[in-house]
Design an enzyme around this catalytic site. Structure first.
Site, mmCIF file in Angstrom:
data_model
loop_
_atom_site.group_PDB
_atom_site.id
_atom_site.type_symbol
_atom_site.label_atom_id
_atom_site.label_comp_id
_atom_site.label_asym_id
_atom_site.label_seq_id
_atom_site.Cartn_x
_atom_site.Cartn_y
_atom_site.Cartn_z
ATOM 1 N N HIS A 1 -15.374 71.199 -87.820
ATOM 2 C CA HIS A 1 -15.194 69.962 -87.063
ATOM 3 C C HIS A 1 -15.996 68.922 -87.826
ATOM 4 C CE1 HIS A 1 -14.855 67.567 -83.190
ATOM 5 N NE2 HIS A 1 -15.679 66.859 -83.943
ATOM 6 N N HIS B 1 -8.489 69.167 -87.434
ATOM 7 C CA HIS B 1 -8.053 67.935 -86.759
ATOM 8 C C HIS B 1 -8.484 66.668 -87.490
ATOM 9 C CE1 HIS B 1 -12.086 68.444 -85.194
ATOM 10 N NE2 HIS B 1 -11.734 69.342 -84.292
ATOM 11 N N LEU C 1 -12.170 64.493 -79.306
ATOM 12 C CA LEU C 1 -13.013 64.343 -80.498
ATOM 13 C C LEU C 1 -12.427 65.174 -81.633
ATOM 14 C CD1 LEU C 1 -16.566 64.539 -78.869
ATOM 15 C CD2 LEU C 1 -15.378 62.496 -79.724
ATOM 16 N N ASP D 1 -5.443 72.056 -81.572
ATOM 17 C CA ASP D 1 -6.706 71.763 -80.886
ATOM 18 C C ASP D 1 -6.468 71.477 -79.401
ATOM 19 O OD1 ASP D 1 -9.518 71.662 -81.144
ATOM 20 O OD2 ASP D 1 -9.519 69.491 -81.055
ATOM 21 N N HIS E 1 -8.725 70.969 -70.354
ATOM 22 C CA HIS E 1 -9.846 70.680 -69.454
ATOM 23 C C HIS E 1 -9.308 70.324 -68.073
ATOM 24 C CE1 HIS E 1 -12.850 70.830 -72.563
ATOM 25 N NE2 HIS E 1 -12.198 69.957 -73.304
ATOM 26 N N ALA F 1 -15.500 65.627 -70.731
ATOM 27 C CA ALA F 1 -14.805 66.741 -71.375
ATOM 28 C C ALA F 1 -13.823 66.177 -72.400
ATOM 29 C CB ALA F 1 -14.072 67.578 -70.333
#
Ligand code: ZN
Length: 264
Positions: free
Chosen positions: A38, A75, A123, A155, A159, A171
């Protein structure tokens, strides 16, 4: 395999100097483990929209220190990120990147359209429209056989709605698993139409992006040729979906239509 290094690179987890992990990365390379990153700076003074770009020098240092390590920049969301991966991959670095549907289809405008849309807070955060277009350029700029170092990675993060909309709706993540293939297909079709790329070319590129290039980078056999057929058929996504016994999750494109559908 070290999966999503959000934790690995999170200051709260204790790792503030990624290069201190070089001995571990060397051991991983020796055993042909992949490093899945990440790739964002965790320095709180760095602008949230700049954190991926700010991480790239660190990634360059890791590559330089352990060139045999296979790395996936997960990502990737910026022009800087995708250009870094393309340059390094073409020079022979064992580097690839994954792309999500939300970063291909949405820019940060969507995050703030009509208010603050917590269901698409993720994110790396959604970026500038120029970044989104750079992802499209990188994917489709070289025709059907180009850019094998870019492949799908959703990804997808389910949530519960209550965690996205509470007092601190912190989240981070988009739920896309309900229609990932259809949404990737929409992105490829739209990007190809803008670039006058023939249908056979973008569809072949899509097939590689979804089914082949990731497996090849991982050194895994391709799946048996079991076809998934996508029809050009609009359907409406539910406003929300059940999640566990009491919760719900808001899917990407909630209450709106998607242009492609997997044939049952
Ligand atoms: Zn992540």
């Amino acid at each position: 395999m070290l999966s999503c290094a959000c934790v690995l690179f999170d200051q709260h987890a204790g790792v503030t100097n990624v290069l201190a992990l070089v001995p571990t990365f060397r051991a991983m390379a020796d055993h042909d483990f992949l490093l899945l990153v990440h790739g964002e700076s965790t320095d709180p003074t760095v602008d949230i929209f700049e954190r991926e770009a700010a991480f790239l020098p660190t990634l360059a240092s890791v590559i330089e220190a352990v060139p045999t390590l296979r790395i996936v920049l997960e990502h990737v969301s910026t022009a800087a990120g995708v250009q870094f991966v393309a340059e390094r991959a073409r020079k022979g670095s064992r580097l690839a990147a994954t792309l999500t549907v939300q970063h291909l289809l949405l820019s940060r405008n969507a995050l703030f359209a009509g208010g603050l849309n917590s269901s698409i807070y993720c994110l790396p955060i959604l970026k500038h429209e120029n970044d989104r277009r750079a992802l499209w350029d990188a994917l489709l700029g070289e025709g059907a056989e180009g850019s094998p170092f870019l492949f799908a990675g959703t990804d997808s993060a389910p949530h519960p709605r209550a965690n996205k909309e509470k007092a601190c709706g912190c989240a981070a993540g988009c739920f896309t698993a309900h229609a990932s293939l259809e949404l990737y297909t929409e992105a490829f079709e739209t990007a190809a139409a803008e670039r006058n790329i023939p249908t056979a070319v973008w569809q072949r590129r899509l097939e590689r992006f979804l089914c082949e290039d990731g497996a090849r980078f991982y050194g895994l056999p391709l799946n048996e040729p079991r076809a998934i057929v996508l029809d050009k058929q609009e359907w409406k996504v539910a406003d929300e979906m059940p999640f566990g016994s009491a919760a719900t999750v808001i899917p990407l494109r909630a209450g709106q239509t998607i242009k492609w559908r997997i044939r049952a």
